[in-house]
Design a protein around this motif. Structure first.
Motif, PDB file in Angstrom:
ATOM      1  N   SER A 174       0.506  -1.410   0.296  1.00 26.60           N
ATOM      2  CA  SER A 174      -0.062  -0.420   0.063  1.00 26.60           C
ATOM      3  C   SER A 174       0.632   1.382   0.152  1.00 26.60           C
ATOM      4  N   LEU A 175       0.844   1.773  -0.277  1.00 21.66           N
ATOM      5  CA  LEU A 175       1.387   3.664  -0.573  1.00 21.66           C
ATOM      6  C   LEU A 175       0.650   4.551   0.662  1.00 21.66           C
ATOM      7  N   LYS A 176       1.291   5.199   0.915  1.00 24.69           N
ATOM      8  CA  LYS A 176       0.742   6.287   2.341  1.00 24.69           C
ATOM      9  C   LYS A 176       1.507   7.385   1.869  1.00 24.69           C
ATOM     10  N   VAL A 177       0.467   8.838   2.344  1.00 29.87           N
ATOM     11  CA  VAL A 177       1.381   9.868   1.488  1.00 29.87           C
ATOM     12  C   VAL A 177       1.225  10.431   3.125  1.00 29.87           C
ATOM     13  N   ILE A 178       2.783  10.920   3.602  1.00 29.45           N
ATOM     14  CA  ILE A 178       3.220  11.874   4.330  1.00 29.45           C
ATOM     15  C   ILE A 178       2.523  13.716   4.232  1.00 29.45           C
ATOM     16  N   ALA A 179       0.766  14.249   5.265  1.00 30.38           N
ATOM     17  CA  ALA A 179       1.212  15.427   4.956  1.00 30.38           C
ATOM     18  C   ALA A 179       2.269  16.082   4.964  1.00 30.38           C
ATOM     19  N   ALA A 180       2.171  17.685   4.758  1.00 37.06           N
ATOM     20  CA  ALA A 180       2.918  18.888   4.026  1.00 37.06           C
ATOM     21  C   ALA A 180       3.919  19.097   5.428  1.00 37.06           C
ATOM     22  N   ASP A 181       2.530  19.384   6.633  1.00 37.42           N
ATOM     23  CA  ASP A 181       3.429  19.662   8.354  1.00 37.42           C
ATOM     24  C   ASP A 181       4.119  18.071   8.506  1.00 37.42           C
ATOM     25  N   ARG A 182       3.342  17.051   8.048  1.00 37.56           N
ATOM     26  CA  ARG A 182       4.897  15.915   8.945  1.00 37.56           C
ATOM     27  C   ARG A 182       3.960  15.124  10.088  1.00 37.56           C
ATOM     28  N   ARG A 183       2.732  15.734  10.834  1.00 39.23           N
ATOM     29  CA  ARG A 183       2.127  15.204  11.779  1.00 39.23           C
ATOM     30  C   ARG A 183       1.168  13.786  11.801  1.00 39.23           C
ATOM     31  N   GLY A 184       0.907  13.758  10.659  1.00 39.09           N
ATOM     32  CA  GLY A 184      -0.102  12.493  10.026  1.00 39.09           C
ATOM     33  C   GLY A 184       0.211  11.778   8.219  1.00 39.09           C
ATOM     34  N   TYR A 185      -0.640  10.850   7.795  1.00 38.10           N
ATOM     35  CA  TYR A 185      -0.179  10.424   6.864  1.00 38.10           C
ATOM     36  C   TYR A 185      -1.617   9.782   6.352  1.00 38.10           C
ATOM     37  N   TYR A 186      -1.423  10.085   4.538  1.00 42.15           N
ATOM     38  CA  TYR A 186      -2.832   9.735   4.047  1.00 42.15           C
ATOM     39  C   TYR A 186      -2.711   8.195   3.663  1.00 42.15           C
ATOM     40  N   ASP A 187      -3.804   7.563   4.283  1.00 45.74           N
ATOM     41  CA  ASP A 187      -3.460   5.769   3.490  1.00 45.74           C
ATOM     42  C   ASP A 187      -4.470   6.619   2.009  1.00 45.74           C
ATOM     43  N   THR A 188      -3.797   6.239   0.266  1.00 49.35           N
ATOM     44  CA  THR A 188      -4.230   6.475  -0.533  1.00 49.35           C
ATOM     45  C   THR A 188      -5.443   5.163  -1.096  1.00 49.35           C
ATOM     46  N   GLY A 189      -5.528   4.574   0.214  1.00 48.92           N
ATOM     47  CA  GLY A 189      -6.064   3.100  -0.208  1.00 48.92           C
ATOM     48  C   GLY A 189      -5.585   2.196  -1.785  1.00 48.92           C
ATOM     49  N   TYR A 190      -4.827   2.836  -3.011  1.00 42.86           N
ATOM     50  CA  TYR A 190      -4.190   2.078  -3.566  1.00 42.86           C
ATOM     51  C   TYR A 190      -3.154   0.689  -2.896  1.00 42.86           C
ATOM     52  N   ARG A 191      -3.423  -0.184  -3.877  1.00 43.17           N
ATOM     53  CA  ARG A 191      -2.637  -1.260  -3.069  1.00 43.17           C
ATOM     54  C   ARG A 191      -2.897  -2.571  -3.854  1.00 43.17           C
ATOM     55  N   ALA A 192      -1.245  -3.129  -4.034  1.00 44.58           N
ATOM     56  CA  ALA A 192      -0.618  -3.707  -5.228  1.00 44.58           C
ATOM     57  C   ALA A 192      -0.676  -5.460  -4.426  1.00 44.58           C
ATOM     58  N   ILE A 193      -0.800  -6.425  -5.361  1.00 44.53           N
ATOM     59  CA  ILE A 193      -0.209  -7.232  -4.716  1.00 44.53           C
ATOM     60  C   ILE A 193       1.136  -8.587  -4.900  1.00 44.53           C
ATOM     61  N   LEU A 194       2.069  -8.216  -4.247  1.00 42.33           N
ATOM     62  CA  LEU A 194       3.259  -9.210  -4.347  1.00 42.33           C
ATOM     63  C   LEU A 194       3.361 -10.069  -3.951  1.00 42.33           C
ATOM     64  N   GLU A 195       3.298 -11.325  -5.037  1.00 45.88           N
ATOM     65  CA  GLU A 195       3.691 -13.057  -5.252  1.00 45.88           C
ATOM     66  C   GLU A 195       5.164 -13.126  -5.058  1.00 45.88           C
ATOM     67  N   ILE A 196       5.838 -13.531  -3.883  1.00 43.64           N
ATOM     68  CA  ILE A 196       7.596 -14.016  -4.239  1.00 43.64           C
ATOM     69  C   ILE A 196       7.407 -15.059  -3.721  1.00 43.64           C
ATOM     70  N   LYS A 197       8.431 -15.703  -5.209  1.00 44.60           N
ATOM     71  CA  LYS A 197       7.966 -17.122  -5.282  1.00 44.60           C
ATOM     72  C   LYS A 197       9.707 -17.200  -4.822  1.00 44.60           C
TER      73      LYS A 197
END
Length: 188
Positions: A165-188
């Motif tokens: 998933s992807l997290k974007v830090i707020a400009a003031d660095r006090r918190g983050y936004y969870d973008t909701g974007y997801r990808a699946i990693l399949e490690i063999k």
């Protein structure tokens, strides 16, 4: 390579040529980085005055309500990977992710971007890359340095299926936004 070409084996293990990835930096303490210069004529290395303190790379604990503007442009060779895109790799392969993100609430650059794997491994991306296309698209020059990229080895996680998933830090660095974007990693 360079040391062998210059035949300067005396410098083969000196700290001036030591490099490390941002993933190798500690996330709990500041890191002091000293700079060195190499004089190719004399073959001597010199420590430059002063040192630079790199603050710890941490994902803030506060998850902010709302969303922000972002795009995952590339994951490995896949351009504009869709939500829940499955990335297959061998344990020794690497992952490259690039895109852009801004703090829409602040109408400017974000405080940074992190890639989260299974809510256990948090990897800081290199943030602040030049994206004139983003600034032009939104008509906001403050979005120009909104690009990010991150590279990490598949060996950083165990074999099996993982959620990225992807997290974007707020400009003031006090918190983050969870973008909701997801990808699946399949490690063999």
């Amino acid at each position: 390579g360079l040391l062998r070409a210059l035949r300067q084996s005396a410098y083969d293990r000196t700290p001036w040529h030591l490099t490390f990835a941002h993933m190798d930096m500690p996330t709990t303490d500041a890191t002091h980085v000293d700079a060195w210069a190499f004089d190719t004529e004399s073959g001597k290395a010199f420590k430059l005055r002063g040192s630079h303190v790199v603050p710890p790379l941490r994902l803030p604990k506060l998850s902010l309500a709302g969303s922000t503007l972002f795009s995952v442009d590339v994951i490995n060779n896949q351009v504009t990977p869709p939500q829940n895109f499955v990335i297959e790799a061998k344990h020794g392969d690497g992952f490259y992710i690039a895109g852009w993100a801004v703090d829409e609430q602040a109408q400017g650059e974000a405080g940074g971007v992190f890639v989260d794997v299974d809510k256990q491994l948090v990897i800081p991306a290199r943030y602040g890359l030049d994206r004139p296309d983003v600034a032009a698209h939104f008509g906001n020059e403050r979005y120009r340095s909104s690009g990010f990229s991150v590279f990490f080895a598949a060996s950083a996680v165990e074999k099996g299926r993982h959620t990225l998933s992807l997290k974007v830090i707020a400009a003031d660095r006090r918190g983050y936004y969870d973008t909701g974007y997801r990808a699946i990693l399949e490690i063999k």
